[in-house]
Design an enzyme around this catalytic site. Structure first.
Site, PDB file in Angstrom:
ATOM      1  N   ARG A 169       0.856  -1.178   0.000  1.00  0.00           N
ATOM      2  CA  ARG A 169       0.000   0.000   0.000  1.00  0.00           C
ATOM      3  C   ARG A 169       0.899   1.236   0.000  1.00  0.00           C
ATOM      4  O   ARG A 169       2.044   1.179   0.451  1.00  0.00           O
ATOM      5  CB  ARG A 169      -0.900   0.029   1.238  1.00  0.00           C
ATOM      6  CG  ARG A 169      -1.857  -1.147   1.361  1.00  0.00           C
ATOM      7  CD  ARG A 169      -2.692  -1.026   2.632  1.00  0.00           C
ATOM      8  NE  ARG A 169      -3.667  -2.111   2.755  1.00  0.00           N
ATOM      9  CZ  ARG A 169      -3.472  -3.236   3.412  1.00  0.00           C
ATOM     10  NH1 ARG A 169      -2.308  -3.448   4.023  1.00  0.00           N
ATOM     11  NH2 ARG A 169      -4.411  -4.163   3.476  1.00  0.00           N
ATOM     12  N   LYS A 222      -2.586  -2.269   7.739  1.00  0.00           N
ATOM     13  CA  LYS A 222      -3.787  -1.749   8.378  1.00  0.00           C
ATOM     14  C   LYS A 222      -4.009  -2.425   9.724  1.00  0.00           C
ATOM     15  O   LYS A 222      -3.708  -3.593   9.900  1.00  0.00           O
ATOM     16  CB  LYS A 222      -5.006  -1.994   7.475  1.00  0.00           C
ATOM     17  CG  LYS A 222      -5.077  -1.067   6.269  1.00  0.00           C
ATOM     18  CD  LYS A 222      -6.376  -1.282   5.512  1.00  0.00           C
ATOM     19  CE  LYS A 222      -6.504  -0.298   4.366  1.00  0.00           C
ATOM     20  NZ  LYS A 222      -7.778  -0.477   3.628  1.00  0.00           N
ATOM     21  N   HIS A 256      -1.713   2.724  -6.202  1.00  0.00           N
ATOM     22  CA  HIS A 256      -2.693   1.649  -6.027  1.00  0.00           C
ATOM     23  C   HIS A 256      -2.762   0.768  -7.265  1.00  0.00           C
ATOM     24  O   HIS A 256      -3.004  -0.439  -7.166  1.00  0.00           O
ATOM     25  CB  HIS A 256      -4.070   2.233  -5.717  1.00  0.00           C
ATOM     26  CG  HIS A 256      -5.097   1.195  -5.386  1.00  0.00           C
ATOM     27  ND1 HIS A 256      -5.015   0.421  -4.250  1.00  0.00           N
ATOM     28  CD2 HIS A 256      -6.210   0.775  -6.043  1.00  0.00           C
ATOM     29  CE1 HIS A 256      -6.036  -0.424  -4.218  1.00  0.00           C
ATOM     30  NE2 HIS A 256      -6.774  -0.225  -5.294  1.00  0.00           N
ATOM     31  N   ARG A 263      -0.050  -1.795  -6.981  1.00  0.00           N
ATOM     32  CA  ARG A 263      -0.437  -2.845  -6.029  1.00  0.00           C
ATOM     33  C   ARG A 263      -1.446  -3.792  -6.677  1.00  0.00           C
ATOM     34  O   ARG A 263      -1.347  -5.018  -6.529  1.00  0.00           O
ATOM     35  CB  ARG A 263      -1.022  -2.198  -4.770  1.00  0.00           C
ATOM     36  CG  ARG A 263      -1.589  -3.179  -3.736  1.00  0.00           C
ATOM     37  CD  ARG A 263      -1.944  -2.403  -2.468  1.00  0.00           C
ATOM     38  NE  ARG A 263      -2.894  -3.087  -1.627  1.00  0.00           N
ATOM     39  CZ  ARG A 263      -2.588  -4.004  -0.701  1.00  0.00           C
ATOM     40  NH1 ARG A 263      -1.334  -4.361  -0.530  1.00  0.00           N
ATOM     41  NH2 ARG A 263      -3.526  -4.546   0.052  1.00  0.00           N
ATOM     42  N   HIS A 267      -4.542  -8.761   3.425  1.00  0.00           N
ATOM     43  CA  HIS A 267      -5.997  -8.691   3.561  1.00  0.00           C
ATOM     44  C   HIS A 267      -6.455  -9.572   4.715  1.00  0.00           C
ATOM     45  O   HIS A 267      -6.057 -10.724   4.813  1.00  0.00           O
ATOM     46  CB  HIS A 267      -6.681  -9.158   2.278  1.00  0.00           C
ATOM     47  CG  HIS A 267      -6.585  -8.175   1.161  1.00  0.00           C
ATOM     48  ND1 HIS A 267      -6.744  -8.529  -0.160  1.00  0.00           N
ATOM     49  CD2 HIS A 267      -6.333  -6.838   1.163  1.00  0.00           C
ATOM     50  CE1 HIS A 267      -6.606  -7.454  -0.919  1.00  0.00           C
ATOM     51  NE2 HIS A 267      -6.354  -6.425  -0.145  1.00  0.00           N
ATOM     52  N   TYR A 274     -10.574  -7.792  -5.107  1.00  0.00           N
ATOM     53  CA  TYR A 274      -9.458  -6.916  -5.455  1.00  0.00           C
ATOM     54  C   TYR A 274      -8.701  -7.394  -6.681  1.00  0.00           C
ATOM     55  O   TYR A 274      -8.126  -6.611  -7.419  1.00  0.00           O
ATOM     56  CB  TYR A 274      -8.517  -6.861  -4.249  1.00  0.00           C
ATOM     57  CG  TYR A 274      -7.433  -5.833  -4.323  1.00  0.00           C
ATOM     58  CD1 TYR A 274      -6.201  -6.128  -4.884  1.00  0.00           C
ATOM     59  CD2 TYR A 274      -7.633  -4.556  -3.812  1.00  0.00           C
ATOM     60  CE1 TYR A 274      -5.196  -5.193  -4.944  1.00  0.00           C
ATOM     61  CE2 TYR A 274      -6.631  -3.610  -3.862  1.00  0.00           C
ATOM     62  CZ  TYR A 274      -5.416  -3.937  -4.429  1.00  0.00           C
ATOM     63  OH  TYR A 274      -4.423  -3.002  -4.488  1.00  0.00           O
TER      64      TYR A 274
END
Length: 298
Positions: free
Chosen positions: A148, A172, A240, A243, A266, A275
């Site tokens: 990211r 995250k 992005h 990625r 994820h 995705y």
């Protein structure tokens, strides 16, 4: 028992005085509730006690048929649920008729990935100054590890393990993961580290701006876009998209959805399924190779 308009006016005063919502937010609430007032009036309702879940569902269906998007409908139903919750708190309603009514899920639009040939063209940049070396290293790491943007700019030198060719990434939810970065990315990181002190040595950040501070996300976006133009790519290059390209190319090559999930960081496999996408040609070849009924002549 009050009428439709009076209750809405009372609710808007409550939002303004007690909740102290901004004028713009109040206007949004007013617009959403006016839509349901009009619908209720057209259907002969004189007060909110006559409203039930069936009417709310019909209202949602009618809104969609008139072209209201899924996200906008979700906001409208949210405003309606909040209004009915308030009526329940005021003993005007016994239950919230909108509580079990939900909008359809908003479709998630995927960015187009960059094909392998264009990736190679993007990475084959003319190295004529230290900043170009830094940019090449960032591009290699971004595509080589599928990071990211926040993970890329958050990298510190201490997060590198040059011997094993791995990097520690804080993703995250403060979840840490250890990733391989590949020979090319590793080589360009080492090249950049030889030049990094030209910009400063006090900051722990791996990638520095020309002012010697940790490079910003906006700066990375700007530099990637500029390199995309310089290298003649038709598509706008942003982090992005790199990625996404990493995820797509990895899945096309390996077919290992769980492995790609781990690499991307994820939490849920469903996120990876949305995705990433395989092109039809790849899916067809997988089918022909694997499905018993596709093995013609055998």
């Amino acid at each position: 028992m009050t009428d439709l308009h009076t209750d809405v006016e009372r609710y808007l005063r409550y939002l303004s005085v007690e909740r102290q919502l901004s004028p713009i937010t109040l206007l949004n609430y007013q617009r959403q509730l006016e839509a349901i007032i009009n619908f209720a009036s057209e259907n002969g309702l004189q007060n909110w006690q006559q409203c039930d879940a069936a009417m709310v569902r019909n209202f949602a269906v009618r809104s969609r048929r008139k072209g209201l998007g899924a996200a906008s409908l979700a906001l409208r139903l949210s405003a309606l649920r909040s209004f009915f919750d308030w009526l329940v708190s005021q003993n005007e309603l016994k239950a919230n008729p909108a509580k079990g009514v939900s909008a359809p899920k908003t479709p998630r639009h995927l960015p187009k990935n960059i094909d392998v040939d264009d990736i190679n063209r993007l990475l084959d940049i003319d190295i004529n100054d230290p900043l170009a070396v830094r940019d090449r290293a960032m591009l290699e790491v971004m595509y080589g590890a599928g990071l990211r943007l926040s993970e890329l700019v958050g990298l510190d030198i201490k997060h590198l393990d040059l011997e094993s060719g791995e990097v520690w990434v804080m993703g995250k939810g403060s979840k840490e993961r250890r990733l391989p970065i590949g020979r090319n990315a590793l080589s360009w990181i080492e090249h950049w580290l030889d030049l990094r002190d030209l910009f400063g040595s006090e900051d722990d950040a791996l990638f520095l701006s020309k002012l010697g501070k940790r490079i910003s996300a906006r700066n990375v976006q700007k530099r990637f876009a500029e390199w995309g133009i310089k290298q003649g790519l038709n598509n706008h290059v942003h982090p992005h998209k790199l990625r996404h390209s990493f995820a797509t190319h990895m899945l096309e090559s390996s077919g290992d959805l769980r492995g790609v999930q781990e690499l991307l960081g994820h939490a849920n496999l469903s996120t990876t399924q949305i995705y990433t996408h395989l092109d039809f040609q790849h899916l067809a070849s997988v089918y022909d190779a694997a499905h018993p009924r596709a093995k013609r002549g055998k």
